[in-house]
Motif scaffolding. Structure first.
Motif, PDB file in Angstrom:
ATOM      1  N   SER A 136      35.160  46.909  81.022  1.00 33.71           N
ATOM      2  CA  SER A 136      34.623  47.879  81.980  1.00 33.71           C
ATOM      3  C   SER A 136      34.885  47.427  83.420  1.00 33.71           C
ATOM      4  O   SER A 136      35.152  48.254  84.296  1.00 33.71           O
ATOM      5  N   VAL A 137      34.861  46.123  83.684  1.00 32.38           N
ATOM      6  CA  VAL A 137      35.159  45.595  85.021  1.00 32.38           C
ATOM      7  C   VAL A 137      36.663  45.702  85.289  1.00 32.38           C
ATOM      8  O   VAL A 137      37.084  46.073  86.383  1.00 32.38           O
ATOM      9  N   ILE A 138      37.477  45.417  84.275  1.00 26.88           N
ATOM     10  CA  ILE A 138      38.936  45.557  84.406  1.00 26.88           C
ATOM     11  C   ILE A 138      39.284  47.001  84.768  1.00 26.88           C
ATOM     12  O   ILE A 138      40.110  47.249  85.637  1.00 26.88           O
ATOM     13  N   ASN A 139      38.632  47.967  84.106  1.00 30.48           N
ATOM     14  CA  ASN A 139      38.881  49.383  84.412  1.00 30.48           C
ATOM     15  C   ASN A 139      38.543  49.691  85.861  1.00 30.48           C
ATOM     16  O   ASN A 139      39.297  50.395  86.545  1.00 30.48           O
ATOM     17  N   TYR A 140      37.420  49.186  86.345  1.00 31.67           N
ATOM     18  CA  TYR A 140      37.026  49.405  87.738  1.00 31.67           C
ATOM     19  C   TYR A 140      38.066  48.796  88.681  1.00 31.67           C
ATOM     20  O   TYR A 140      38.500  49.435  89.634  1.00 31.67           O
ATOM     21  N   LEU A 141      38.464  47.545  88.432  1.00 26.81           N
ATOM     22  CA  LEU A 141      39.427  46.867  89.293  1.00 26.81           C
ATOM     23  C   LEU A 141      40.779  47.570  89.281  1.00 26.81           C
ATOM     24  O   LEU A 141      41.453  47.646  90.309  1.00 26.81           O
ATOM     25  N   THR A 142      41.179  48.106  88.150  1.00 30.49           N
ATOM     26  CA  THR A 142      42.440  48.838  88.047  1.00 30.49           C
ATOM     27  C   THR A 142      42.409  50.057  88.960  1.00 30.49           C
ATOM     28  O   THR A 142      43.380  50.336  89.674  1.00 30.49           O
ATOM     29  N   LYS A 143      41.283  50.775  88.981  1.00 28.89           N
ATOM     30  CA  LYS A 143      41.146  51.928  89.877  1.00 28.89           C
ATOM     31  C   LYS A 143      41.161  51.487  91.337  1.00 28.89           C
ATOM     32  O   LYS A 143      41.727  52.167  92.191  1.00 28.89           O
ATOM     33  N   ALA A 160      24.833  38.822  85.910  1.00 30.06           N
ATOM     34  CA  ALA A 160      25.928  39.591  86.488  1.00 30.06           C
ATOM     35  C   ALA A 160      27.171  38.715  86.570  1.00 30.06           C
ATOM     36  O   ALA A 160      27.169  37.583  86.098  1.00 30.06           O
ATOM     37  N   LEU A 161      28.226  39.255  87.167  1.00 31.33           N
ATOM     38  CA  LEU A 161      29.478  38.517  87.364  1.00 31.33           C
ATOM     39  C   LEU A 161      29.912  38.622  88.816  1.00 31.33           C
ATOM     40  O   LEU A 161      29.871  39.702  89.401  1.00 31.33           O
ATOM     41  N   VAL A 162      30.334  37.491  89.388  1.00 35.09           N
ATOM     42  CA  VAL A 162      31.009  37.507  90.681  1.00 35.09           C
ATOM     43  C   VAL A 162      32.492  37.523  90.358  1.00 35.09           C
ATOM     44  O   VAL A 162      32.979  36.704  89.572  1.00 35.09           O
ATOM     45  N   VAL A 163      33.220  38.479  90.947  1.00 30.42           N
ATOM     46  CA  VAL A 163      34.648  38.642  90.668  1.00 30.42           C
ATOM     47  C   VAL A 163      35.408  38.558  91.982  1.00 30.42           C
ATOM     48  O   VAL A 163      34.987  39.134  92.989  1.00 30.42           O
ATOM     49  N   LYS A 164      36.525  37.825  91.955  1.00 32.69           N
ATOM     50  CA  LYS A 164      37.385  37.713  93.127  1.00 32.69           C
ATOM     51  C   LYS A 164      38.836  37.623  92.665  1.00 32.69           C
ATOM     52  O   LYS A 164      39.107  37.311  91.517  1.00 32.69           O
ATOM     53  N   THR A 219      26.926  43.816  84.562  1.00 28.04           N
ATOM     54  CA  THR A 219      27.778  44.209  83.438  1.00 28.04           C
ATOM     55  C   THR A 219      26.925  44.717  82.284  1.00 28.04           C
ATOM     56  O   THR A 219      26.556  43.971  81.383  1.00 28.04           O
ATOM     57  N   LEU A 220      26.617  45.976  82.341  1.00 23.72           N
ATOM     58  CA  LEU A 220      25.887  46.634  81.268  1.00 23.72           C
ATOM     59  C   LEU A 220      26.865  46.931  80.135  1.00 23.72           C
ATOM     60  O   LEU A 220      28.063  47.078  80.374  1.00 23.72           O
ATOM     61  N   PRO A 221      26.381  47.021  78.890  1.00 22.81           N
ATOM     62  CA  PRO A 221      27.302  47.338  77.795  1.00 22.81           C
ATOM     63  C   PRO A 221      28.077  48.622  78.069  1.00 22.81           C
ATOM     64  O   PRO A 221      27.502  49.631  78.458  1.00 22.81           O
ATOM     65  N   GLN A 222      29.380  48.563  77.917  1.00 22.33           N
ATOM     66  CA  GLN A 222      30.299  49.692  78.081  1.00 22.33           C
ATOM     67  C   GLN A 222      30.381  50.220  79.511  1.00 22.33           C
ATOM     68  O   GLN A 222      30.988  51.247  79.741  1.00 22.33           O
ATOM     69  N   LYS A 223      29.737  49.563  80.471  1.00 21.22           N
ATOM     70  CA  LYS A 223      29.748  50.083  81.833  1.00 21.22           C
ATOM     71  C   LYS A 223      29.665  48.909  82.809  1.00 21.22           C
ATOM     72  O   LYS A 223      28.991  47.932  82.553  1.00 21.22           O
ATOM     73  N   ALA A 224      30.362  49.035  83.915  1.00 22.51           N
ATOM     74  CA  ALA A 224      30.274  48.033  84.980  1.00 22.51           C
ATOM     75  C   ALA A 224      29.696  48.712  86.205  1.00 22.51           C
ATOM     76  O   ALA A 224      30.194  49.731  86.652  1.00 22.51           O
ATOM     77  N   LYS A 225      28.619  48.152  86.727  1.00 25.61           N
ATOM     78  CA  LYS A 225      27.996  48.713  87.908  1.00 25.61           C
ATOM     79  C   LYS A 225      28.172  47.718  89.056  1.00 25.61           C
ATOM     80  O   LYS A 225      27.762  46.565  88.960  1.00 25.61           O
ATOM     81  N   VAL A 226      28.802  48.164  90.142  1.00 24.62           N
ATOM     82  CA  VAL A 226      28.981  47.319  91.317  1.00 24.62           C
ATOM     83  C   VAL A 226      27.651  47.291  92.060  1.00 24.62           C
ATOM     84  O   VAL A 226      27.154  48.327  92.481  1.00 24.62           O
ATOM     85  N   ILE A 227      27.078  46.093  92.217  1.00 20.24           N
ATOM     86  CA  ILE A 227      25.836  45.997  92.977  1.00 20.24           C
ATOM     87  C   ILE A 227      26.048  45.322  94.326  1.00 20.24           C
ATOM     88  O   ILE A 227      25.170  45.338  95.171  1.00 20.24           O
ATOM     89  N   PHE A 228      27.242  44.751  94.520  1.00 25.98           N
ATOM     90  CA  PHE A 228      27.604  44.211  95.827  1.00 25.98           C
ATOM     91  C   PHE A 228      29.118  44.188  95.940  1.00 25.98           C
ATOM     92  O   PHE A 228      29.813  43.873  94.987  1.00 25.98           O
ATOM     93  N   GLU A 229      29.608  44.524  97.147  1.00 22.60           N
ATOM     94  CA  GLU A 229      31.048  44.497  97.396  1.00 22.60           C
ATOM     95  C   GLU A 229      31.292  44.102  98.844  1.00 22.60           C
ATOM     96  O   GLU A 229      30.618  44.580  99.749  1.00 22.60           O
ATOM     97  N   SER A 230      32.233  43.194  99.037  1.00 21.20           N
ATOM     98  CA  SER A 230      32.674  42.825 100.378  1.00 21.20           C
ATOM     99  C   SER A 230      34.187  42.949 100.411  1.00 21.20           C
ATOM    100  O   SER A 230      34.872  42.360  99.573  1.00 21.20           O
ATOM    101  N   SER A 231      34.714  43.720 101.355  1.00 20.08           N
ATOM    102  CA  SER A 231      36.160  43.919 101.415  1.00 20.08           C
ATOM    103  C   SER A 231      36.890  42.642 101.811  1.00 20.08           C
ATOM    104  O   SER A 231      38.028  42.432 101.425  1.00 20.08           O
ATOM    105  N   MET A 232      36.230  41.762 102.568  1.00 17.43           N
ATOM    106  CA  MET A 232      36.809  40.468 102.936  1.00 17.43           C
ATOM    107  C   MET A 232      35.688  39.444 103.076  1.00 17.43           C
ATOM    108  O   MET A 232      34.694  39.717 103.753  1.00 17.43           O
TER     109      MET A 232
END
Length: 194
Positions: A40-47, A80-84, A103-116
């Motif tokens: 689910s996180v891979i799908n989000y990152l792909t978009k 949760a997961l920190v991804v970079k 990372t909920l089952p079958q779904k990834a919810k972004v709860i924090f994002e920093s562009s840089m």
């Protein structure tokens, strides 16, 4: 002979131990012992790559290999997961985008994002049960710091500071914006001694 299972299980715990309050993740250093990124996180990152980072999309780019993740324990019930990025294409100098996913089952919810971000730090201080987040970067002569708190649904920015070295005053001059009583208050030319 019974010591081996104990040693092995202790080593596995150390290897997979999550980030806890006070820990930091640097944009320009590899994550020690990264975990597998859920689909689910891979799908989000792909978009994200398709829309925001299209210039990084290379033929044959494997999203699961272009990013890395480490578990984070936000509180006793929220993991949760920190991804970079692993790939420097997504980064500028020593700063990269970073995300925190619930990372909920079958779904990834972004709860924090920093562009840089040069450094993402989970604070020991908590707001509504979640650690505050600090994002910082730059050099001693110019840089920034942004702080976020949990509002019950997502992380909200409450403070930002940008500074640049002033050789005449022999200090970093800073512009600070702080959320006070629901309004942003700006202070300029604050001299930060180093």
């Amino acid at each position: 002979m019974h010591i081996y299972p104990f040693v092995i299980s202790s080593l596995l715990f150390l290897i997979s131990s999550p980030i806890i309050a006070g820990d930091a993740i640097s944009a320009n250093q590899a994550i020690d012992y990264p975990v597998t990124i859920p689909g689910s996180v891979i799908n989000y990152l792909t978009k994200e790559i398709d829309s925001v980072y299209a210039e990084c999309e290379e033929e044959g780019l494997i999203v699961s290999k272009a990013f890395e993740a480490r578990p984070v324990e936000l509180n006793s019930s929220v993991k949760a997961l920190v991804v970079k990025p692993r790939s420097r294409c997504f980064c500028s100098n020593d700063e990269c985008p970073m995300w925190v996913f619930d990372t909920l089952p079958q779904k990834a919810k972004v709860i924090f994002e920093s562009s840089m971000a040069g450094l993402l730090t989970l604070s020991d201080k908590k707001t509504k049960g979640f650690p505050d987040i600090r994002v910082s970067g730059g050099l001693p002569s110019h840089g920034y710091e942004v702080r976020y708190v949990w509002d019950g649904t997502e992380y909200q920015e409450i403070y930002n500071q940008v500074w640049i070295w002033n050789p005449d005053r022999k200090c970093n001059e800073a512009e600070i914006e702080e959320l006070k009583n629901g309004k942003w208050v700006k202070t300029s030319n604050v001299c930060l001694k180093v």
